[in-house]
Write a protein that holds these residues in place. Structure first.
Motif, short mmCIF file in Angstrom:
data_model
loop_
_atom_site.label_atom_id
_atom_site.label_comp_id
_atom_site.label_asym_id
_atom_site.label_seq_id
_atom_site.Cartn_x
_atom_site.Cartn_y
_atom_site.Cartn_z
N HIS B 33 0.82 -1.20 0.00
CA HIS B 33 0.00 0.00 0.00
C HIS B 33 0.86 1.25 0.00
O HIS B 33 0.57 2.22 -0.72
CB HIS B 33 -0.92 -0.02 1.22
N LYS B 37 0.87 4.19 -2.83
CA LYS B 37 0.62 5.59 -2.47
C LYS B 37 1.80 6.47 -2.87
O LYS B 37 1.63 7.59 -3.35
CB LYS B 37 0.37 5.70 -0.96
N HIS B 51 -3.89 -0.52 -8.34
CA HIS B 51 -3.40 -1.26 -7.19
C HIS B 51 -3.34 -2.75 -7.51
O HIS B 51 -2.47 -3.45 -7.05
CB HIS B 51 -4.29 -1.00 -5.98
N GLY B 52 -4.28 -3.16 -8.30
CA GLY B 52 -4.36 -4.58 -8.63
C GLY B 52 -3.12 -5.08 -9.36
O GLY B 52 -2.71 -6.23 -9.19
N TYR B 55 0.52 -5.97 -7.14
CA TYR B 55 0.91 -7.19 -6.44
C TYR B 55 1.53 -8.25 -7.36
O TYR B 55 2.57 -8.82 -7.01
CB TYR B 55 -0.27 -7.73 -5.62
N PRO B 56 0.92 -8.51 -8.54
CA PRO B 56 1.61 -9.43 -9.44
C PRO B 56 3.02 -8.95 -9.78
O PRO B 56 3.96 -9.74 -9.82
CB PRO B 56 0.73 -9.44 -10.69
N LEU B 58 5.01 -7.09 -7.84
CA LEU B 58 5.87 -7.32 -6.67
C LEU B 58 6.31 -8.78 -6.61
O LEU B 58 7.47 -9.06 -6.34
CB LEU B 58 5.10 -6.94 -5.40
N HIS B 59 5.36 -9.66 -6.87
CA HIS B 59 5.71 -11.08 -6.80
C HIS B 59 6.67 -11.48 -7.93
O HIS B 59 7.51 -12.34 -7.74
CB HIS B 59 4.44 -11.94 -6.83
N GLU B 80 1.57 -6.87 11.80
CA GLU B 80 2.60 -7.12 10.78
C GLU B 80 2.12 -6.73 9.39
O GLU B 80 0.92 -6.86 9.09
CB GLU B 80 2.90 -8.63 10.76
N PHE B 81 3.03 -6.26 8.57
CA PHE B 81 2.76 -6.07 7.14
C PHE B 81 3.87 -6.77 6.37
O PHE B 81 4.97 -6.95 6.90
CB PHE B 81 2.73 -4.59 6.77
N LYS B 82 3.54 -7.04 5.13
CA LYS B 82 4.59 -7.67 4.31
C LYS B 82 5.44 -6.56 3.71
O LYS B 82 4.95 -5.79 2.85
CB LYS B 82 3.97 -8.53 3.21
N TYR B 84 8.62 -5.11 1.56
CA TYR B 84 9.52 -5.46 0.46
C TYR B 84 10.75 -4.60 0.57
O TYR B 84 10.66 -3.40 0.88
CB TYR B 84 8.84 -5.24 -0.89
#
Lengths: 896, 118
Positions: B33, B37, B51-52, B55-56, B58-59, B80-82, B84
């Motif tokens: 997030h 932002k 936003h969608g 994530y792909p 990032l992975h 906790e947050f993930k 990177y």
């Protein structure tokens, strides 16, 4: 290794699961944070939450994309699709069953026929390095194929004077008589060169095979039994190896049976290479003085080409050898040694029929595919809404097509599995019912390539019948479907694509089926002509058997003849027997020899030149009346036409036309082997009989000359065929006749007991089998096509109940509705028939050599099929059309 | 199709998102997030980062080894947050991407505005 892989796959599954939960958490966090921000910006909690969702997009899609990023997407998609496909198939068992059954029929037929074609034509012969084995024969002057077998000196010359063969093996087919143990028997005996079994790479089932050392002049007599003879005669007794049996050349001059030691049993599947001879026993060929230097001699020779040597090169050297031998011995002039791949020699006559059948089952499978495609399309239409919803939720067209294709491929694979099973059963039927002389019929089986073929064909079929519907439905306009618009009106509006696709399928299906039908109707007409062609002799109530006299009982021909005469008298006296006669061979059994004909004043033949020849058949008195062959002129043979009487003959019409008309009419003539000095007036023709088709029902009569059995010229004749006409069932009389014969000649071996009807049936067994197969495939194709037409029209009618209701409400006449539906369907059918007829014109010429007295373009067959198909199609669409006609407008409208 | 395009602000060129993410992570570890932002804010909302699609991406970067991920609790946070963070390989990749991008912009600029360049 296996353990590790299992661990690894479990581990990767575990990792995948972990990643999925992590991602879900990550996305949830994101949504919460975003919603928090939006709330801070002043939105209500609900608005904030949905704004966050909007900003993030479809989480399912994100999850899929992330999984794709990790590279496992395809696998997960596949398992997901498969699971879904299975569920869908289970949900509509009727559809699934019909589709699988249809496919299984197509694939089963393909499996059975392809395995035959593969096992016979393509699979290497089961001998060592069989791709280098060639049959060596000698072609008579002018011939290009179907060579004659060789002589021993010719084989020696090939071994010593050409450099193309590693080895040359030989087998001489003889009949030996087994005496001593039980009833005397005649054995098909292969006299083989010492290296025969080694070269072919045959491992014995028991004991050992014949070795080169067994072929020495001083080595003791040994024999190898065939598996089937061992089973039949010795009941598979393993202790027989090492025992002795008494064997003697059945026609040979030496009367004393010699003891032979059984040294081994051949393996179950072993067949000697050659023209399909089934040997009961093999014994070694010992060296013998044979200086007669002709090339032909009745010994089947097989050579193994040296590595790298082509058949052409071998033939080149063999031609050179042939000319060299022709200079040395002038009677070899024009005869040419010839090599041909052994497999080619054995199977080439089966090729055309197998290819035709392969084409037929290919068409059948296509028809099956079209039908299943139709079913799939119908079903996909029913699922339009589901598909539209998926697309609206973000599934791409590719994804939808993939899902639908997974379903059809699953269907195809299930059809394949079931089809393989049907094919397996079909192979059993083929093996059991194939005509007797079909080469390699025992080798037909489900080999790995057959399996791959079936699998490949199934996958192709799955793609073929699945891709069309999948592309069709995935391309629909989403909004129309979601709004509930009834876009699916096959036949109603040809401009709409699904309707056009269904129409195309009907046309295609009809065309394919028509081609199959035309082919099979041609074959049926041809077979009908073949079995109704007059043979020129009767076949009912006639029994035929071979009788072999003990050579020690008749040292001279007159003695043998006396025994035969006495035998005839006793058999004729049996109740139920109407007449009996001797013959060299019964008709249709390939008997007769080719004999040169010399006319008075003919110039002597130059070396290598072949003069006129005729087929000579030796028969005894009352042969013609027994077989009902009309005597057109003159008299029959009598007992007084004996060995020492002047030579006489009876000719057929073809002979009279060719040899005894015009300038020859008044001339004396002789046959090969009749001494011109001893009989200066030549042969006396005492009668003319009408022509018969005794070679083959498909072959018109050739010139034939009959000579009295008692005037055989070549060598001592102690064997004959006995023909008996009976008033009762001939099979029932066979044992009585045999016992009666044995009262005259004790324990004379009697073989080949069969009725003339059986012989005649065997003569047409091959075309019958081919016709039967082709016709059953065509019938299956017709059935599938009719079901297909019926299905499409029924579905279209059910889809249009509403429209028909409206029409009726608006005053349309029921008759017109019927006409409209039937008319539309028949239009498509006729288009299919037209295409089918045109394609048949192009294709049926491949059948030409399988057809008897029927042209490949036989108009009657074409018209008949057109007519038949139109009628059947009319029936198939009339039923649903009547249903359409009976639609109750009120009910139909209330539906909406 | 056309109406859709005009409604969007500016669509990211293929592959650019990866570079932007890497550039963002130069400033320090961040969770999804925050990254979204940050890109949105620094481009003053001109670049619309879906936003969608984040994530792909990032992975994808994680799989290539350019970023590493760890669940952490931020300072003063409760959950906790993930997070990177850039790996050394990711830094090298960013440098390469950056210089490639610079050359691209410069050459496009020379074509589009030749006077200024001269």
């Amino acid at each position: 290794m296996g353990m590790w892989r299992r661990l690894d796959s479990w581990f990767s599954w575990y990792r995948r699961q972990a990643r999925n939960t992590e991602l879900a958490r990550e996305l949830r966090d994101h949504l919460e944070l975003e919603a928090e921000e939006q709330r801070d910006a002043g939105l209500t909690p609900q608005e904030a939450a949905s704004a966050a969702h909007r900003a993030l997009g479809n989480t399912l899609k994100i999850e899929e994309d992330v999984r794709a990023a990790w590279g496992l997407q395809w696998l997960e998609t596949l398992t997901q699709d498969l699971r879904y496909a299975l569920r869908m198939l289970r949900k509509s068992p009727g559809f699934t069953a019909v589709a699988i059954l249809t496919l299984a029929l197509g694939i089963g037929a393909n499996t059975a026929i392809f395995s035959s074609a593969y096992s016979i034509l393509l699979r290497p012969l089961s001998y060592r390095d069989s791709n280098r084995l060639v049959a060596v024969t000698v072609l008579p002057p002018g011939a290009v194929s179907d060579g004659a077998e060789l002589s021993l000196p010719a084989i020696d010359k090939i071994k010593s004077r050409t450099r193309v063969f590693d080895e040359v093996i030989a087998v001489d087919s003889q009949v030996y008589r087994l005496t001593g143990s039980g009833a005397p028997e005649m054995l098909g005996t292969g006299i083989v060169s010492g290296d025969y079994f080694q070269v072919l790479g045959v491992k014995p089932l028991r004991g050992r095979t014949i070795l080169p050392s067994d072929a020495q002049p001083s080595s003791p007599h040994v024999a190898v039994l065939s598996y089937s003879f061992w089973q039949k005669h010795f009941r598979g007794d393993p202790a027989i190896v090492g025992k002795q049996i008494d064997l003697v050349d059945a026609y040979g001059p030496s009367a004393a049976p010699g003891p032979y030691t059984i040294i081994g049993i051949s393996p179950v599947s072993f067949l000697s290479p050659g023209y399909g001879w089934d040997y009961d026993i093999w014994i070694p060929q010992k060296p013998q003085r044979d200086d007669y230097p002709t090339l032909g001699g009745g010994i089947f020779a097989v050579g193994r080409l040296r590595p790298g040597v082509s058949v052409e090169e071998a033939n080149h050297q063999l031609r050179a050898l042939s000319s060299a031998l022709a200079e040395q011995y002038r009677w070899n002039k024009g005869w040419e040694l010839h090599a041909q791949l052994l497999q080619e020699m054995i199977v080439h006559k089966s090729r055309l029929a197998l290819l035709v059948l392969l084409g037929a089952v290919g068409f059948l499978l296509l028809i099956a595919c079209v039908n299943v495609s139709n079913l799939c399309l119908t079903r996909a239409w029913g699922r339009l809404r589901e598909i539209a919803v998926r697309e609206a939720l973000g599934a791409t067209r590719l994804r939808v097509v993939r899902q639908l294709l997974t379903e059809t491929l699953l269907l195809a694979l299930l059809g394949c599995a079931f089809g393989l099973f049907l094919g397996y059963l079909g192979i059993d039927v083929l093996r059991a019912d194939a005509p007797e002389r079909t080469p390699r019929v025992n080798e037909i089986g489900l080999y790995a390539p057959v399996f791959w073929y079936a699998l490949g064909v199934s996958v192709l079929a799955g793609l073929a019948f699945g891709l069309g519907p999948a592309l069709q439905v995935s391309a629909r306009n989403l909004l129309d479907v979601l709004k509930g618009c009834r876009t699916i009106l096959p036949l109603a509006n040809a401009k709409r694509r699904p309707a056009r696709y269904a129409n195309l399928l009907i046309v295609l299906e009809v065309a394919l089926s028509v081609v199959l039908l035309v082919g099979s109707v041609l074959m049926i007409r041809s077979f009908d002509k073949l079995i109704s062609v007059p043979l020129g002799f009767r076949t009912d109530h006639i029994l035929s058997m071979s009788v072999l006299l003990d050579p020690s009982a008749c040292k001279q021909q007159t003695q043998c003849d006396a025994v035969f005469d006495q035998m005839l008298v006793r058999v004729r006296a049996l109740p139920g027997v109407q007449s009996a006669a001797l013959g060299g061979y019964p008709p249709l059994e390939g008997g007769g020899t080719f004999t040169p004909v010399f006319f008075e004043g003919d110039p002597p033949l130059a070396p290598g030149q072949v003069g006129p020849e005729t087929k000579e058949i030796s028969v005894g008195p009352s042969y013609f009346s027994l077989l009902g062959i009309p005597m057109l002129q003159g008299r029959d043979f009598t007992l007084s036409d004996s060995q020492n009487a002047p030579p006489v003959a009876i000719v057929n019409q073809a002979f009279a036309r060719k040899f005894l008309s015009g300038e020859n009419a008044e001339k004396h003539f002789w046959l090969g082997g009749i001494d011109k000095k001893k009989h200066p007036v030549g042969l006396a023709v005492i009668g003319t009989v009408s022509d018969t088709r005794d070679n083959n029902p498909a072959q018109a009569a050739t010139p034939e000359i009959y000579t009295p059995f008692a005037q055989k010229r070549d060598f001592l004749s102690n064997s004959a065929y006995l023909l008996v006409r009976t008033a009762i069932d001939p099979d029932a009389l066979a044992p009585v006749i045999r016992d009666r014969i044995w009262t005259v000649s004790k324990n004379a071996p009697i073989g080949d007991v069969q009725t003339m009807d059986q012989i005649a049936a065997r003569a047409v067994a091959e075309p019958k089998f081919q016709t039967l197969l082709l016709a059953s495939f065509a019938a299956l194709g017709l059935l599938l096509a009719v079901v297909g037409i019926y299905g499409v029209i029924s579905y279209s009618v059910s889809q249009r109940t509403h429209e028909i209701g409206v029409r009726l409400a608006l005053g349309a006449e029921r008759k017109h509705i019927l006409q409209f539906v039937v008319g539309n369907a028949m239009l498509l059918t006729l288009a299919g028939i037209a295409i089918g007829v045109v394609s048949s014109f192009a294709l049926t010429r491949f059948l030409r050599s399988l057809l008897f007295e029927v042209k490949p373009t036989d108009p009657l067959s074409f018209i008949g099929v057109t007519f038949l198909f139109s009628l059947v199609a009319l029936a198939a669409c009339y039923v649903p059309a009547r249903r359409a006609m009976r639609v109750d407008p009120m009910v139909a409208l209330r539906y909406e | 199709m056309q109406s859709d395009d005009t409604q969007r602000k500016l669509e990211l060129m293929q592959g650019t998102l990866d570079m932007l993410i890497l550039r963002t992570l130069v400033l320090g570890p961040a969770h999804g997030h925050e990254i979204a932002k940050h890109i949105q804010r620094t481009t003053e909302d001109v670049l619309q980062v879906e936003h969608g699609s984040l994530y792909p991406a990032l992975h994808r970067l994680e799989r290539k080894g350019w970023v590493s991920a760890k669940w952490e609790t931020p300072k003063g946070g409760k959950r906790e947050f993930k997070y990177y963070r850039l790996t050394p390989a990711g830094k090298r990749q960013l440098t390469a991407e950056h210089s490639k991008w610079r050359r691209l912009v410069a050459s496009i600029g020379r074509v589009m505005e030749p006077a200024k360049e001269g």
